[in-house]
Design an enzyme around this catalytic site. Structure first.
Site, short mmCIF file in Angstrom:
data_model
loop_
_atom_site.label_atom_id
_atom_site.label_comp_id
_atom_site.label_asym_id
_atom_site.label_seq_id
_atom_site.Cartn_x
_atom_site.Cartn_y
_atom_site.Cartn_z
N CYS A 173 1.81 -66.69 28.80
CA CYS A 173 1.73 -65.52 29.68
C CYS A 173 2.82 -64.55 29.27
CB CYS A 173 1.88 -65.91 31.14
SG CYS A 173 3.49 -66.60 31.55
N GLU A 187 1.17 -45.52 22.24
CA GLU A 187 0.93 -44.82 23.49
C GLU A 187 -0.06 -43.67 23.28
OE1 GLU A 187 3.82 -42.63 26.83
OE2 GLU A 187 4.63 -43.44 24.96
N LYS A 210 1.94 -46.52 33.12
CA LYS A 210 3.34 -46.35 32.78
C LYS A 210 4.16 -46.11 34.05
CE LYS A 210 6.14 -43.94 29.27
NZ LYS A 210 6.11 -42.90 28.22
N SER A 235 15.66 -17.11 -1.36
CA SER A 235 16.73 -16.14 -1.55
C SER A 235 17.91 -16.69 -2.33
CB SER A 235 17.22 -15.65 -0.19
OG SER A 235 17.87 -16.71 0.50
#
Length: 486
Positions: free
Chosen positions: A168, A44, A113, A307
């Site tokens: 298709c 996308e 979309k 630390s």
């Protein structure tokens, strides 16, 4: 048997980096063609990058995407292969997130979309409109320069499918489903995890990696479309339901995609889906993100105030995992990762990283900034972890800097704050704690800016004068001019 070879991909695209994105798209098409695939699916918004955010609102972003599509169509990239490209398109006054389906240097169809992600990390409704005209195809007027270049004026736009001479696309039960995704950090805070795949009749027949440093990863499968038709016709109730569905508009393309069966052809078989454990996801996801950001930012590495606590220790472990992933990809022959590692790690004379700890020593700096209130336990934990990861570790006491600031404050005000355990008030106690935190921050910024410069100088000095190089054991010596090779 109607055999069809399809290809989908994971691409490492970056927001607004059109040149790099085009390079990856072309590479994916080349690999798809080499494999014999006749369909190539891209992720996308692959042309612009998914994370452009408000740049999607700029006309230039859409115009650049059209320029890139024109470049792909004027070349031979779509010859003999149906390619789906993701890009933003403006139709009228609406902006859509679209798939542009192209074949033989023509745009066959544009599919906007219909459902937009708009929660959590996603805000697609801020930039795009969902296509609401179900079962409808409109004629979309192409931009004039695209129309002139392609000798094509309009293209079907909307909800529909493509009808080829031998197959298709439909949405009834069963079928060949292809999933493509971005992989990597596109310049923001998100990491896209890839995992492109091909599914046939509910079985995964091809699966890509979920976490990878690769810029382009192809997933190819050879499928039998007659197996899909057989499944769809195996249950009469499904046939009855299909016969009652409203007619979906189609775009007819006089082209054959399928091959006839030959003995040497092998169908892709169902696979066992590969899952990472939660621990692997925690390590690989951030590790890949860090590498992607590092190689694109131009920085020399990372500095971490270590630390010995859970937060900083977790970050150190993730950077160590990143170094392991880099060395592994270099060993697997990824030339892009190798080139980036050589540049970032300042390797010379044909050398490259072969050991994760050695690589970490070049790009990862950790520093323990202790005070009189720090414990030996946290100091030792930080040191042990730094040794396990391989970072260039410093142990620094900041008591002198704190004392200097408090002396300055006392000179200005005549008062010297005390901790609560020493009789001070809550305000004094909080102020002293904040002073330590801010000093650590300032020191971290200074070290992050200058340690790569010092490290390179030290490496060069040790190479030419190994016997006379003084060992660096504490921070003041690092910045003492007497020990600076320059």
């Amino acid at each position: 048997m109607r055999l069809l070879k399809v290809a989908t991909c994971n691409l490492n695209q970056w927001a607004m980096d059109f040149d790099c994105n085009m390079k990856n798209i072309k590479e994916s098409i080349s690999r798809a063609k080499e494999s014999g695939a006749v369909i190539r699916l891209g992720p996308e918004l692959e042309i612009t990058g998914y994370g452009c955010e408000d740049h999607f609102l700029e006309l230039d972003t859409v115009n650049h995407a059209w320029d890139c599509l024109k470049e792909l169509l004027l070349g031979d990239w779509t010859d003999g292969i149906l390619c789906s490209f993701g890009m933003p398109i403006i139709k009228g006054s609406e902006r859509y997130n679209c798939q542009v389906l192209c074949l033989n240097r023509k745009i066959v169809m544009i599919r906007p979309k219909m459902w937009l992600a708009n929660d959590g990390n996603y805000r697609e409704l801020r930039w795009f409109t969902a296509w609401k005209q179900k079962d409808r195809l409109d004629d979309f007027l192409l931009p004039s320069d695209i129309s002139e270049s392609l000798s094509q004026t309009t293209v079907p736009f909307g909800y529909g499918y493509i009808q080829f001479l031998d197959t298709c696309a439909t949405h009834t039960r069963g079928g060949v489903y292809m999933y493509s995704n971005h992989q990597g950090c596109d310049g923001g805070r998100l990491y896209y995890d890839g995992c492109a795949c091909v599914v046939v009749n509910g079985d995964v027949v091809a699966q890509g990696s979920q976490f990878s440093l690769k810029d382009v990863e192809m997933v190819v499968a050879q499928v039998d479309l007659d197996a899909v038709a057989s499944l769809r016709g195996s249950i009469s109730s499904f046939q009855e339901q299909a016969s009652c569905k409203p007619k979906v508009p189609a775009v007819s393309v006089p082209y054959k995609l399928c091959e006839s069966f030959k003995l040497q052809m092998l169908l892709s078989s169902p696979l066992k889906i590969q899952y990472h454990s939660p621990e692997e996801e925690i390590a690989f996801g951030p590790g890949c993100w860090l590498w992607d950001y590092l190689r694109r930012s131009g920085a020399s590495g990372f500095l971490l105030p270590l630390s010995g606590g859970a937060d900083s220790s977790s970050v150190a472990a993730i950077v160590g995992c990143m170094c392991q992933l880099v060395v592994k990809e270099v060993a697997n022959g990824d030339e892009q990762v190798k080139a980036d590692a050589i540049r970032i790690g300042h390797y010379t004379d044909g050398q490259f990283p072969t050991d994760s700890k050695e690589f970490a020593k070049r790009i990862f700096y950790t520093v323990y900034m202790g005070t009189e209130n720090s414990s030996d336990a946290t100091r030792n934990r930080a040191k042990i972890l730094a040794e396990e990861v391989g970072s260039w570790h410093l142990d620094v006491s900041i008591d002198g800097v704190i004392s200097a600031l408090l002396s300055l404050f006392q000179t200005l005000t005549g008062k010297r704050p005390r901790y609560k355990v020493d009789g001070g008030s809550n305000i004094e106690n909080l102020g002293l704690q904040n002073i330590q935190a801010r000093i650590r921050m300032v020191l971290a910024f200074m070290l992050a800016s200058l340690l790569p410069w010092v490290h390179i100088d030290i490496t060069v000095w040790k190479e030419f004068y190994p016997s006379s190089f003084p060992p660096i054991v504490k921070l003041p010596a690092l910045f003492d001019p007497r020990h600076n090779p320059q």
